[in-house]
Write a protein that holds these residues in place. Structure first.
Motif, PDB file in Angstrom:
ATOM      1  N   GLY A 595       0.802  -1.211   0.000  1.00 56.12           N
ATOM      2  CA  GLY A 595       0.000   0.000   0.000  1.00 56.12           C
ATOM      3  C   GLY A 595       0.838   1.264   0.000  1.00 56.12           C
ATOM      4  N   TYR A 596       2.125   1.158   0.386  1.00 53.82           N
ATOM      5  CA  TYR A 596       3.004   2.311   0.312  1.00 53.82           C
ATOM      6  C   TYR A 596       3.419   2.541  -1.143  1.00 53.82           C
ATOM      7  N   GLY A 597       3.841   3.758  -1.429  1.00 49.90           N
ATOM      8  CA  GLY A 597       4.324   4.070  -2.758  1.00 49.90           C
ATOM      9  C   GLY A 597       5.638   3.366  -3.062  1.00 49.90           C
ATOM     10  N   ALA A 598       5.941   3.250  -4.354  1.00 48.37           N
ATOM     11  CA  ALA A 598       7.154   2.528  -4.754  1.00 48.37           C
ATOM     12  C   ALA A 598       8.404   3.202  -4.208  1.00 48.37           C
ATOM     13  N   VAL A 832      -3.177  10.631   1.181  1.00 51.56           N
ATOM     14  CA  VAL A 832      -2.668   9.878   2.325  1.00 51.56           C
ATOM     15  C   VAL A 832      -2.252   8.478   1.907  1.00 51.56           C
ATOM     16  N   GLU A 833      -3.133   7.781   1.199  1.00 54.93           N
ATOM     17  CA  GLU A 833      -2.833   6.410   0.795  1.00 54.93           C
ATOM     18  C   GLU A 833      -3.852   5.973  -0.244  1.00 54.93           C
ATOM     19  N   ARG A 834      -3.484   4.962  -1.004  1.00 50.14           N
ATOM     20  CA  ARG A 834      -4.396   4.320  -1.944  1.00 50.14           C
ATOM     21  C   ARG A 834      -4.751   2.940  -1.391  1.00 50.14           C
ATOM     22  N   VAL A 835      -6.031   2.636  -1.355  1.00 53.84           N
ATOM     23  CA  VAL A 835      -6.532   1.400  -0.754  1.00 53.84           C
ATOM     24  C   VAL A 835      -7.146   0.552  -1.853  1.00 53.84           C
ATOM     25  N   SER A 836      -6.780  -0.713  -1.883  1.00 56.04           N
ATOM     26  CA  SER A 836      -7.311  -1.619  -2.894  1.00 56.04           C
ATOM     27  C   SER A 836      -8.805  -1.814  -2.690  1.00 56.04           C
TER      28      SER A 836
END
Length: 911
Positions: A595-598, A832-836
């Motif tokens: 879930g964190y960025g690359a 903040v974050e991207r959630v599947s």
């Protein structure tokens, strides 16, 4: 300031002018210090000078103080997030001589910018100033004694020449250099001794605690470098390995190389973690691809991080070969062939092709004729195989594909493994269409019960199995940990409404700073007194163990079972370290999960590998073989479900021939309770077999349209690729059963899947059930005009509607926006974050507390279902300490009126 320490030669007197001293700029004439903000003076001050320095230190501390009282310095991590207040600041006086208690300081306060690390450093000045003031008299007395001793020394003989200033400076420089060299050597010896015993010291300390149920030591194992008869490594490859730090290959590495290069077989290497399995395919690839420039290889990794990590290692080998070829050591005509081989190895090209790869980079892979393509099963399914139709991966690439490496093959099990097996079958079909039927597989796996059978189920190829490891292993300890039971007195004190245990305002204020473990303990303590004894939270125990390891400078990984626990445990560990005064160590604790960025993930991996982190809280994302450097310990929240998973995680520590420890913290589950009573079974349980079912009809039905899109399906010819051999045999044996028993013959999974794919799909379904363009009322497979082959539905690309994870396709990810400074990105909102999609239902909903690496947020307002955007604001500290939200449940039970057995129970009852 270190005014109470001796100088370079043990004297407490001031040095003569011109002598180098350690200060802000380092040693005079030498390299500068690492940080210009650090002052490290090994000098002695008299009482008056010490008082002046102490007063300056206090004023400097107050100048950088924040809030009330002066000196309350927040400690921030590398992202600028406040993780606590230094204990020195809490103990600071409300004012110094120039500021009366309760009065406003005349020195203006300044708020450090985000990410300012000087708070912890400046806070330590107060303690140094106090030490200077305390030792001022002793320092003055020591200086006075040194002066008296100088006066008592005999006078210099006449006729002797006084050394010049230059000679004196040279003499002092030689003396100081010798002193510092001896000191550095002693420090290195002490550091090596400390590092060698850090795991054993941690085991000794943890074993004394009552929570330790069992401590088991696994003996060390020596290396084995024997090889198959007649095995000989290429001379150029041998030189490159030695130059990169690999003096020799172990027995299992030599056996794998021999099976691939000399016997021309597929192979599976199933040895423990950190045994060097990657060299089992790197050496054959570099050997073969440097000999034949047209050969191609494809490396499949379950994680993107593994592919990037292996790419760095491959480039290190090729760059080393280039340096050796250009070094001039092989310019002799006798070494012309060896120099040519080194240049051929240096010319081997490699590149990553996955979801993060840009279109231009993928085009460069094709145009530059890259020999080694590192990817993953998802990219192979979505980009590489469809690229055969769009010519992004040409027929030449698949025709020259000689090796397919499947790293961490044991991870491909269950539904996901069955999907991967069908993707590999489709790859073999495309290679067959390009007149290539000699693809060889090199697979690596953790220790499982059936490595050869598992690889055969994945690839349809029977490999040679290498299961005996020749790599050395240091001794390793394993500790089974049981959280302590909560006392009955604590349970009674936690009961609501108990008048004898009412708490005053001070106790309530103390609870404001309580950790999540205290809330969990209170929640558990409110259970019925007659129920079995509740135990302390496993999360709180894990935070205690990790914090204890960090204080001992033991680098560790902590594996948790859920993503939501990663940031929670990380904050608990940091707060424990802050409360014990180890604020510098708190900055070296971080979290890691999917879930964190690359870029964020690469940064964390790099910091862990370089030793900048002491503890990393993670999920199974770091269970695979990413090189994380030398670790001392692993902490497991709950007993891992399988033996392979447990030893795969525990093998992340002790990767540099050093001892290690694995602490397994038991949860309140049946499996954990079983092993608490039988710890020996936990340490010696046999590895489980890996199971896949590629011929599952539901899974095969999804891959047949994809295969038909890549190349038309020949029913008879492709039966050998997709059909189950045992099922086909049963079909032939029962072919005549229809005439005798009037029962339909046995249908193989392949034929059943074809029949389903050729039937019309459901029509007029809701948008949520259409699964993209999969269900539109028409068949997925249709016969062509000659009725000899099956083709995919015209104008339809089915790959996007097939997920290798098994869950249905559900659109793009949810975006969580922090709208504290603006309502959208343009106005200052921050992503903040991207959630599947499969995790959004339980992590993102109105009013929930969303916990992530950047902090704790509360989701506000309705969700934007169409754009999949959830807006949130940063939660206040009191709310963030809860770290969870729970629904309010009220149960109403009403007795049945006039129950009549003859009438039975009413259809519905109010609940």
């Amino acid at each position: 300031f270190q005014g109470d320490e001796r100088g370079p030669r043990g004297s407490r007197s001031m040095r003569p002018d011109g002598e180098p001293v350690r200060g802000i700029g380092g040693v005079a004439g030498g390299p500068s210090a690492a940080s210009p903000a650090r002052v490290d003076l090994s000098v002695t001050l008299d009482a008056k000078a010490a008082s002046v320095v102490a007063d300056a230190a206090r004023k400097l501390k107050n100048r950088f103080s924040i809030g009330k009282p002066p000196g309350a310095l927040p400690v921030k991590d590398e992202r600028g997030e406040c993780i606590g207040v230094t204990p020195a600041a809490k103990r600071a006086k409300l004012a110094d001589e120039n500021v009366a208690p309760g009065a406003k300081s005349s020195v203006p306060t300044r708020t450090p910018p985000a990410g300012d690390f000087r708070g912890a450093r400046i806070a330590s000045l107060e303690d140094s100033a106090e030490r200077l003031t305390t030792n001022a008299n002793a320092a003055a007395a020591a200086a006075h004694e040194n002066t008296r001793s100088m006066e008592k020394q005999p006078a210099r003989l006449e006729g002797t020449r006084s050394p010049t200033a230059t000679e004196a400076a040279r003499l002092r420089a030689r003396t100081n250099n010798a002193y510092h060299a001896d000191g550095d050597a002693d420090e290195n010896k002490r550091a090596a001794s400390r590092d060698a015993d850090v795991a054993a010291a941690a085991v000794a300390a943890l074993a004394k605690k009552p929570q330790a149920v069992d401590v088991h030591w696994f003996p060390a194992r020596s290396k084995d470098v024997s090889g198959p008869p007649g095995f000989k490594l290429d001379r150029a490859i041998e030189l490159v390995l030695k130059e990169t730090g690999v003096p020799e290959l172990y027995s299992h590495q030599k056996a794998a190389c021999d099976a691939v290069l000399r016997d021309k077989k597929s192979v599976v290497i199933a040895t423990p973690t950190a045994s060097g399995k990657s060299l089992g395919y790197v050496v054959p690839l570099l050997t073969r691809l440097s000999e034949r420039r047209t050969s191609r290889a494809m490396l499949l990794f379950p994680l993107k991080a593994l592919a990037n990590d292996q790419l760095e290692k491959l480039r290190r080998f090729t760059e080393t070969a280039g340096r050796l070829a250009d070094s001039g050591a092989f310019d002799d005509p006798k070494n012309a062939s060896l120099r040519k081989r080194l240049r051929a190895i240096a010319s081997v090209s490699a590149a990553v092709c996955d979801g993060d790869t840009s279109s231009s980079a993928r085009a460069a892979i094709k145009s530059e004729k890259t020999q080694i393509v590192l990817t993953n099963p998802d990219a192979l399914h979505h980009f590489v195989l469809p690229g055969f139709v769009t010519k992004k991966f040409t027929k030449t690439f698949f025709n020259n594909l000689e090796f397919v490496v499947v790293d961490e093959a044991h991870a491909h099990t269950g539904v996901e493994g069955s999907h991967v097996a069908n993707v590999l079958r489709r790859l073999l079909r495309v290679c067959r269409e390009c007149d290539n039927q000699s693809v060889r597989f090199i697979c690596t796996s953790a220790t499982i019960a059936n490595p050869a059978e598992h690889v055969r189920a994945l690839t349809t190829v029977t490999p040679a199995a290498v299961t005996e490891s020749g790599a050395p292993r240091a001794r390793r300890a394993a500790i089974l940990w049981r959280p302590p039971a909560l006392s009955r007195q604590k349970k009674l004190s936690a009961e609501p409404g108990n008048g004898s245990h009412q708490r005053d305002d001070k106790d309530k204020d103390k609870d404001k700073d309580a950790l999540v473990s205290d809330d969990t303990d209170t929640f558990l303590a409110e259970a019925d007194a007659d129920a079995p004894a509740a135990r302390r939270s496993v999360v709180a125990e894990a935070a205690d163990v990790v914090a204890d390891l960090v204080r001992r400078r033991a680098s560790c990984l902590c594996f948790v079972t859920a993503r939501t626990l990663v940031e929670s445990v990380c904050r608990d560990v940091r707060q424990r370290l802050m409360r014990s005064g180890d604020q510098a160590l708190a900055l070296r604790v971080d979290s890691y999960r999917g879930g964190y960025g690359a870029e964020e993930r690469r940064s964390i991996e790099r910091r862990l590998k370089n030793g900048e982190l002491f503890a990393l809280i993670t999920t199974s994302a770091l269970e695979m073989g990413i090189d994380v450097g030398a670790l001392d310990a692993t902490v497991h929240v709950g007993v891992p479900q399988t033996a392979s998973s447990m030893w795969q995680q525990a093998g992340r520590a002790g990767r540099r021939d050093a001892s290690s420890v694995a602490v397994v913290i038991a949860r309140e589950s049946p499996l954990d309770a079983y092993f608490l009573e039988r710890p020996k079974e936990l340490w010696h349980r046999a590895p489980e077999p890996a199971v896949v079912d590629p011929a599952n009809v539901a899974i095969l039905e999804q891959h047949l349209p994809c295969a038909a899109h890549e190349s038309p399906v020949d029913v008879k010819l492709d039966a050998s690729v997709f059909d189950d051999a045992d099922a086909a045999l049963r079909a032939r044996e029962t072919a005549g059963a229809k005439a005798a028993t009037k029962v339909a013959p046995y249908q193989t999974p392949y034929l059943l899947a074809l029949r389903r794919a050729m039937a019309p799909t459901p029509a007029n379904l809701p948008a949520a059930e259409r699964n993209g363009g999969w269900n539109d009322g028409t068949p997925l497979l249709v016969l062509n005009a000659e009725k000899t082959k099956l083709r995919c539905r015209a104008g339809y690309r089915p790959h996007a509607d097939v997920s290798l994870r098994g869950f249905p396709r559900d659109g793009h990810d949810w975006i969580v926006l922090d709208v504290t400074r603006g309502s959208c990105i343009k106005d200052g909102a921050v992503e903040v974050e991207r959630v599947s999609p499969r995790d959004a239902a339980r992590r993102v909903y109105p009013g929930c507390l969303f916990s992530c690496r950047k902090g704790t947020f509360r989701v506000v307002g309705p969700l934007e279902e169409k754009d999949r955007v959830a807006r949130c604001v940063r939660s206040n500290p009191a709310e963030a300490r809860r770290r969870y939200t729970s629904p309010s449940i009220r149960v109403v039970i009403e007795p049945l009126s006039a129950p009549d057995p003859a009438k039975g129970v009413p259809e519905r009852a109010t609940r």
